[in-house]
Design a protein around this motif. Structure first.
Motif, PDB file in Angstrom:
ATOM      1  N   TYR A  90      -5.160  -0.292 -12.541  1.00  0.00           N
ATOM      2  CA  TYR A  90      -6.517  -0.656 -12.167  1.00  0.00           C
ATOM      3  C   TYR A  90      -7.268   0.519 -11.535  1.00  0.00           C
ATOM      4  N   ILE A  91      -8.586   0.543 -11.760  1.00  0.00           N
ATOM      5  CA  ILE A  91      -9.517   1.364 -10.993  1.00  0.00           C
ATOM      6  C   ILE A  91     -10.327   0.400 -10.139  1.00  0.00           C
ATOM      7  N   VAL A  92     -10.480   0.737  -8.860  1.00  0.00           N
ATOM      8  CA  VAL A  92     -11.232  -0.122  -7.940  1.00  0.00           C
ATOM      9  C   VAL A  92     -12.332   0.730  -7.309  1.00  0.00           C
ATOM     10  N   VAL A  93     -13.592   0.414  -7.621  1.00  0.00           N
ATOM     11  CA  VAL A  93     -14.717   1.237  -7.165  1.00  0.00           C
ATOM     12  C   VAL A  93     -15.783   0.366  -6.494  1.00  0.00           C
ATOM     13  N   PRO A 112      -0.158   6.118  -6.592  1.00  0.00           N
ATOM     14  CA  PRO A 112      -1.133   5.024  -6.585  1.00  0.00           C
ATOM     15  C   PRO A 112      -1.425   4.591  -5.152  1.00  0.00           C
ATOM     16  N   ASP A 113      -2.633   4.113  -4.930  1.00  0.00           N
ATOM     17  CA  ASP A 113      -2.972   3.614  -3.600  1.00  0.00           C
ATOM     18  C   ASP A 113      -2.270   2.293  -3.324  1.00  0.00           C
ATOM     19  N   VAL A 114      -2.100   1.495  -4.374  1.00  0.00           N
ATOM     20  CA  VAL A 114      -1.428   0.200  -4.256  1.00  0.00           C
ATOM     21  C   VAL A 114      -0.472   0.047  -5.424  1.00  0.00           C
ATOM     22  N   MET A 115       0.693  -0.512  -5.127  1.00  0.00           N
ATOM     23  CA  MET A 115       1.669  -0.789  -6.181  1.00  0.00           C
ATOM     24  C   MET A 115       2.208  -2.201  -5.998  1.00  0.00           C
ATOM     25  N   ALA A 122       0.837  -1.197   0.000  1.00  0.00           N
ATOM     26  CA  ALA A 122       0.000   0.000   0.000  1.00  0.00           C
ATOM     27  C   ALA A 122       0.869   1.244   0.000  1.00  0.00           C
ATOM     28  N   LEU A 123       0.449   2.231  -0.779  1.00  0.00           N
ATOM     29  CA  LEU A 123       1.114   3.531  -0.790  1.00  0.00           C
ATOM     30  C   LEU A 123       0.107   4.575  -0.316  1.00  0.00           C
ATOM     31  N   GLY A 124      -0.569   5.216  -1.280  1.00  0.00           N
ATOM     32  CA  GLY A 124      -1.581   6.204  -0.928  1.00  0.00           C
ATOM     33  C   GLY A 124      -0.989   7.425  -0.251  1.00  0.00           C
ATOM     34  N   GLY A 125      -1.858   8.398   0.030  1.00  0.00           N
ATOM     35  CA  GLY A 125      -1.416   9.593   0.737  1.00  0.00           C
ATOM     36  C   GLY A 125      -0.490  10.489  -0.047  1.00  0.00           C
ATOM     37  N   SER A 126      -0.350  10.248  -1.340  1.00  0.00           N
ATOM     38  CA  SER A 126       0.537  11.031  -2.203  1.00  0.00           C
ATOM     39  C   SER A 126       1.975  11.031  -1.683  1.00  0.00           C
ATOM     40  N   SER A 127       2.410   9.906  -1.113  1.00  0.00           N
ATOM     41  CA  SER A 127       3.760   9.831  -0.564  1.00  0.00           C
ATOM     42  C   SER A 127       4.836  10.009  -1.626  1.00  0.00           C
ATOM     43  N   VAL A 184       2.529  -2.894 -11.537  1.00  0.00           N
ATOM     44  CA  VAL A 184       1.070  -2.832 -11.522  1.00  0.00           C
ATOM     45  C   VAL A 184       0.641  -1.810 -10.467  1.00  0.00           C
ATOM     46  N   THR A 185      -0.254  -0.911 -10.837  1.00  0.00           N
ATOM     47  CA  THR A 185      -0.727   0.117  -9.916  1.00  0.00           C
ATOM     48  C   THR A 185      -2.249   0.101  -9.828  1.00  0.00           C
ATOM     49  N   ALA A 186      -2.770   0.668  -8.754  1.00  0.00           N
ATOM     50  CA  ALA A 186      -4.220   0.698  -8.573  1.00  0.00           C
ATOM     51  C   ALA A 186      -4.647   1.968  -7.856  1.00  0.00           C
ATOM     52  N   GLU A 187      -5.775   2.483  -8.279  1.00  0.00           N
ATOM     53  CA  GLU A 187      -6.412   3.631  -7.631  1.00  0.00           C
ATOM     54  C   GLU A 187      -7.749   3.163  -7.066  1.00  0.00           C
TER      55      GLU A 187
END
Length: 264
Positions: free
Chosen positions: A191-194, A141-144, A128-133, A162-165
């Motif tokens: 990926y987009i995850v909604v 990306p939120d996940v890489m 997990a990344l996220g938070g604009s680190s 691979v990245t995901a938002e």
């Protein structure tokens, strides 16, 4: 104006960078300096600018041929961090069978989606990344994750990023799509995850856009213990731009060195 020496060229280049807080191409800097001092040979200006960019820690190459003072880069990153953090932690209150459930946040699903990517052999390792680190203009990306060849694989291939938002708020599909497309600059799959509660109209638009642009679409249930991720559109494998890949990895090294070591 008389012919400029190297020190004067450096000073004028810095003035121009101050005037262009959003960044400017080096060719434009050369033209502006030569316009101010036409007696200065363009080759002299070009050489002096190269030396300045190579020797200065406070000047950043933000895109091919485009430079920006690091203080402006940091300001852009700070704004992005604040905006992303607000979205990631914003409470979402799901309703199940007419009953209001416990409030959730987007970041509650980062770790489980990283696990889902690994479990479905989309990646070898993920985090997990996220938070604009990562900062930067293209967000974080939120996940890489990274798909790497295993020891037993007969055909060895280059690692794939691979990245995901992830968006927990059903009303933000367009925002998610724009970010996922931007991540294709430095990832092989995006990926987009909604949520499954995304309106049918928005979902149909997302399906079409994702199919056209090669972005993967995954839906999930707003339940932290059982998100039940499901693929709607498979992502296409893209060829990322190596400039942006290396730029992203450099930022990852500075902000999340432990994750960088895990992934690569």
């Amino acid at each position: 104006m008389d012919k400029l020496n190297r020190k004067q060229i450096h000073a004028r280049a810095r003035e121009i960078l101050e005037e262009h807080s959003g960044g400017i191409r080096w060719g434009e800097i050369l033209k502006l300096i030569h316009a101010d001092a036409p007696d200065t040979p363009p080759n002299s200006i070009h050489g002096a600018i190269q030396v300045l960019f190579q020797s200065s820690d406070d000047i950043v190459k933000v895109a091919r041929g485009t430079y920006q003072l690091s203080k402006f880069v940091d300001e852009d990153a700070a704004e992005a961090i604040a905006a992303d953090a607000a979205v990631a932690t914003a409470p979402v209150v799901p309703v199940k069978n007419g009953a209001v459930q416990e409030a959730l946040a987007e970041q509650d699903f980062y770790a489980s989606f990283a696990e889902w990517l690994v479990e479905n052999d989309e990646v070898t390792v993920a985090g997990a990344l996220g938070g604009s680190s990562l900062g930067g203009k293209w967000g974080t990306p939120d996940v890489m994750g990274v798909l790497k060849p295993r020891a037993q694989d007969m055909f060895k291939f280059e690692p794939q990023i691979v990245t995901a938002e992830i968006k927990a708020t059903p009303s933000q599909p367009v925002v998610a799509f724009g970010q996922a497309v931007a991540y294709r600059l430095f990832s092989h799959k995006s990926y987009i995850v909604v949520p499954r509660t995304t309106s049918s109209d928005d979902m149909n638009r997302l399906k079409s856009l994702c199919s056209i642009h090669g972005v993967g679409l995954v839906v999930f249930t707003l339940d932290k213990s059982e998100p039940d991720y499901g693929v709607i559109v498979l992502p296409a494998v893209a060829t990322p731009d190596m400039f942006y890949v290396n730029s992203m990895l450099d930022r990852l090294k500075g902000s999340e060195p432990n994750l960088l070591n895990r992934l690569f």
